[in-house]
Design an enzyme around this catalytic site. Structure first.
Site, PDB file in Angstrom:
ATOM      1  N   ASP A  11      64.349 -19.312  46.513  1.00  0.00           N
ATOM      2  CA  ASP A  11      65.232 -19.662  47.626  1.00  0.00           C
ATOM      3  C   ASP A  11      66.674 -19.324  47.298  1.00  0.00           C
ATOM      4  OD1 ASP A  11      63.037 -20.637  48.970  1.00  0.00           O
ATOM      5  OD2 ASP A  11      63.402 -22.724  48.401  1.00  0.00           O
ATOM      6  N   LYS A  12      67.482 -19.203  48.328  1.00  0.00           N
ATOM      7  CA  LYS A  12      68.890 -18.834  48.151  1.00  0.00           C
ATOM      8  C   LYS A  12      69.612 -19.799  47.221  1.00  0.00           C
ATOM      9  CE  LYS A  12      73.038 -17.751  50.875  1.00  0.00           C
ATOM     10  NZ  LYS A  12      73.616 -17.669  52.245  1.00  0.00           N
TER      11      LYS A  12
END
Length: 240
Positions: free
Chosen positions: A105-106
């Site tokens: 995920d970011k």
């Protein structure tokens, strides 16, 4: 190993374009042994032939393997119209067709394998191969034996099927707790959803290992290095 066209060999060894490789060859800058080769279609055996370009001996790898310590704030993708991607962090000369094996995920950091070896990437990511991924995590709230038992039981996070059993090792429990989690799947926001299901919220998440591959502690966030021959061998043999 099968033979390759000389221009293809140069592209893979140098990370150059086919037109750049052909230009080098036609300019007489490439040798096979002691012979200058000026035909791009000339066949070479990467395991037997000594190829030099501009006086530099070239080493051929069928695939390229890079380890990245992914920082927060970049997306795990080859291209993105809005955000910086992990591929934007890779500098220097590399082969065409590199891609991240799996995704983080970011706002998640840590170990990311970047390669052009599709077969290996599929094996590492396929749930049927049960490749273990280890994460360090910081969460809100106390966690203890009750949460460990839920993780180990194969919990329900709202998907069609319950999760495979996971391992939760607690390092510190309090208003903010620290732990490590071992999983063999990679469902959407899996670890965040697992902790939400037991009443906690993930504050920090970092991947430490994937199979035999362990994040190099010397790599700072955003840094990249090539895998060693031993790391590649262990990944391919699913050992070490």
């Amino acid at each position: 190993m099968k033979t390759l066209r000389l221009d293809k060999f140069l592209c893979d060894a140098l990370g150059c374009t086919r037109s750049e490789a052909r230009k080098m060859i036609r300019q007489g800058r490439v040798l096979a042994g002691d012979e200058i080769i000026k035909k791009p279609e000339h066949k070479v055996n990467p395991e037997e032939d000594e190829i030099t370009a501009d006086g530099q001996k070239l080493n051929f790898r069928e695939y390229e393997y890079l380890m990245m310590n992914k920082p927060k704030g970049v997306v795990t993708a080859t291209k993105d119209g809005r955000d910086k991607t992990v591929m934007d962090l890779i500098t220097g000369t590399h082969r065409k067709g590199l891609f991240p094996a799996g995704r983080l995920d970011k706002d998640t950091e840590g170990l990311l394998l970047i390669t052009d070896d599709g077969e290996l990437a599929h094996r590492l990511l396929s749930p049927k191969h049960h490749v273990t991924k280890r994460y360090s995590v910081t969460v809100t709230g106390e966690i203890g034996r009750e949460q460990q038992e839920v993780f180990e039981s194969g919990m329900d996070i709202g998907d069609d099927k319950p999760l495979k059993p996971a391992r939760l090792v607690i390092h510190r429990s309090g208003e903010v707790s620290e732990a490590e989690v071992w999983i063999t799947e990679g469902r959407f926001h899996q670890i965040k959803r697992m902790f939400e299901a037991v009443g906690s919220k993930v504050l920090e998440l970092k991947r430490l290992s994937m199979g035999s591959l362990v994040l190099d502690p010397k790599l700072l966030p955003g840094q990249v290095r090539e895998l060693t021959e031993e790391e590649i061998r262990c990944l391919k043999e699913n050992q070490c």
